[in-house]
Design a protein around this motif. Structure first.
Motif, short mmCIF file in Angstrom:
data_model
loop_
_atom_site.label_atom_id
_atom_site.label_comp_id
_atom_site.label_asym_id
_atom_site.label_seq_id
_atom_site.Cartn_x
_atom_site.Cartn_y
_atom_site.Cartn_z
N MET A 218 -35.15 -15.81 14.32
CA MET A 218 -36.91 -15.65 13.83
C MET A 218 -36.62 -16.91 12.86
N ARG A 219 -37.23 -17.58 13.53
CA ARG A 219 -38.37 -18.86 12.53
C ARG A 219 -39.87 -18.94 13.39
N ARG A 220 -40.56 -19.76 12.91
CA ARG A 220 -41.60 -20.45 12.91
C ARG A 220 -41.80 -21.74 13.57
N VAL A 221 -42.41 -21.77 14.96
CA VAL A 221 -42.18 -22.96 15.29
C VAL A 221 -43.48 -23.47 16.07
N GLU A 222 -43.41 -24.92 15.39
CA GLU A 222 -45.08 -25.36 16.11
C GLU A 222 -44.73 -25.74 17.36
N PRO A 223 -45.75 -25.41 18.41
CA PRO A 223 -46.36 -25.38 19.50
C PRO A 223 -46.06 -27.08 20.23
N GLY A 224 -45.46 -27.32 21.32
CA GLY A 224 -45.42 -28.52 21.03
C GLY A 224 -44.38 -29.13 22.58
#
Length: 497
Positions: A218-224
């Motif tokens: 349940m955490r936001r991650v940046e794409p990559g």
């Protein structure tokens, strides 16, 4: 994983969470969600086996039972090469973890659907969360995830902080919107609440006692690109982030949505291990499902749905009046009408009253040992009459089942491949365009004398007959049968004389 409860919080953050827990105690857990999941979590952890087994937990909920058996027999598990008919066997095949996540997702969606928020804002956040779960389900299926149900639950929970604030603390949500702007509430969360909306969601999940792997996702991650340490929890977090952002884009159903979704698919594809085209296909499937299942999302076109519902209700009420009027006319005709006249009146009444696409009256010819269609209504029906003939010798299909049981039978989805074996060859060769149909048997002195058949095509996406309509159909067929029996009695007397 470090729990949020182990991390020191500011006095403002503590005050926010204390207020949230107090309102949950007062209003109920969304409402009552924790009660629903206690048995599920206990089963997943193997606690208190005498009182909580996963099989018992599943079997206590008919909807969950159906979903578990459907999953166990799905293509994902077809390698087992056997039909699974019991929940106990499904638990062995799927494992308690997969079934537990399925149950958690179902229960959360049920509670969101049952709850009636005081504000439209809370309802919107709940539907966006459900939409994110739909996206995750389709993506996880295309990625051949080990546990797609886990992905669905995690993606729904990604927006938990927003749901909790809008549902339980609407006045704080108003402050966030005033400070950060509509759609940018997260930016003001730290200053207004003392912690982020994501942290509120994770704190709530810990408060509920949800599994650590779900909380970790349940955490936001940046794409990559995937890093060397990229694990399953990271994949869940990436999918939840992408699904939540895709749901936000799809929700508005505007021109910008398509380009936003395309950009999300392109940027998250390497991290999720799914081609961008595959992600777009999965998101499009979720959009189609959401358009029919959600209630207030712009993409669901609620105004059009309401208009169609009103029109359908009016049509149904008008149809019932036609059926009741037909019953009255047939009663008035009484003994003065012949069986053929009564059959014709019944067919016309039912055809108009239920808005059939086509309908036919079949009579049994005992000498020739077959049923033949004698009357037909609807476009192209007369041209089909010569082809609607079949033997009266019993065959295991839906028509002989209706005649044998002397009960009205309604087939809701005649196109279901699983139902094909119950449809006779003559029907498949002549009437196979029907989406759904009704068989109304006419049995005199315990023997089939014929039946009335009516069908709807694809212009009727869903047909459900009410108890009132079933009752009126039985009244109509009873009047026809009494006329046939009366004719048989007259003929029997004439023969003896």
């Amino acid at each position: 994983m470090t729990l949020l409860s182990d991390t020191p919080r500011s006095p403002r953050a503590e005050a926010t969470l204390s207020l949230l827990w107090e309102r949950i105690r007062r209003q109920g857990d969304m409402p009552g969600f924790t009660k629903a999941i206690n048995a599920i979590l206990a089963s997943m952890r193997g606690e208190d086996e005498r009182e909580f087994s996963m099989s018992q937990t599943v079997l206590s909920d008919p909807v969950l039972t159906q979903k578990v058996l459907r999953l166990a027999n799905s293509g994902m598990y077809s390698a087992f090469g056997q039909r699974i008919n019991t929940v106990s066997k499904a638990v062995l095949v799927l494992g308690t973890e997969a079934i537990g996540h399925l149950a958690l997702g179902l229960k959360l969606i049920e509670e969101l659907a049952k709850s009636t928020p005081d504000t439209e804002t809370a309802h919107i956040e709940m539907e966006k969360a459900v939409l994110a779960g739909m996206v995750a389900q389709q993506v996880a299926a295309s990625a051949v995830s080990r546990d797609p149900e886990e992905a669905v639950v995690c993606s729904i929970l990604h927006s938990l902080g927003r749901m909790m604030v809008t549902f339980y603390m609407p006045e704080r949500w108003t402050q966030l919107r005033e400070a950060g702007g509509a759609g940018r509430e997260e930016l003001a969360a730290e200053s207004v609440l003392g912690l982020s909306l994501e942290e509120i969601g994770r704190a709530t999940a810990e408060h509920w006692g949800l599994p650590r792997n779900l909380v970790a996702g349940m955490r936001r991650v940046e794409p990559g690109e995937r890093g060397a340490e990229f694990g399953h929890d990271d994949w869940l977090a990436a999918l939840g982030t992408m699904s939540t952002q895709a749901a936000e884009a799809l929700w508005h159903d505007d021109d910008a949505a398509a380009s936003r979704v395309a950009a999300l698919a392109e940027s998250f594809a390497p991290m999720l291990g799914v081609e961008a085209t595959g992600l777009l296909g999965a998101i499009d499937k979720a959009r189609t499902t959401a358009a029919s299942d959600l209630s207030i999302a712009p993409l669901a076109k609620p105004a059009e749905k309401r208009a169609k519902l009103v029109a359908a209700t009016r049509k149904r009420m008008a149809g019932n009046k036609v059926l009741m009027s037909g019953v009255a006319d047939m009663r008035d005709a009484g003994s003065g009408a012949t069986p053929g006249q009564m059959m014709s009146m019944a067919l016309e009444t039912i055809h108009k009253g239920l808005s059939f696409t086509r309908s036919f009256a079949f009579l049994r010819n005992r000498r020739e040992g077959r049923y033949c269609a004698r009357l037909g209504l609807g476009e192209g029906s007369k041209a089909q009459l010569a082809n609607l003939v079949f033997d009266d010798a019993y065959e295991p299909n839906v028509f002989h089942a209706a005649l044998g049981s002397d009960r009205v039978i309604f087939i809701e989805n005649a196109q279901d491949p699983k139902f094909a074996a119950k449809l006779p060859g003559w029907w498949k060769g002549t009437l196979s365009e029907a989406r759904c149909f009704v068989v109304i048997p006419l049995c005199a002195h315990g023997q089939p004398a014929g039946f009335i058949y009516g069908e709807w095509d694809d212009s009727f996406p869903q047909v459900v007959l009410s108890q009132t309509e079933f009752s009126l159909l039985n009244d109509l067929r009873g009047l026809v049968v009494r006329t046939v029996e009366r004719r048989h009695q007259v003929e029997a007397v004439a023969t003896r004389v």
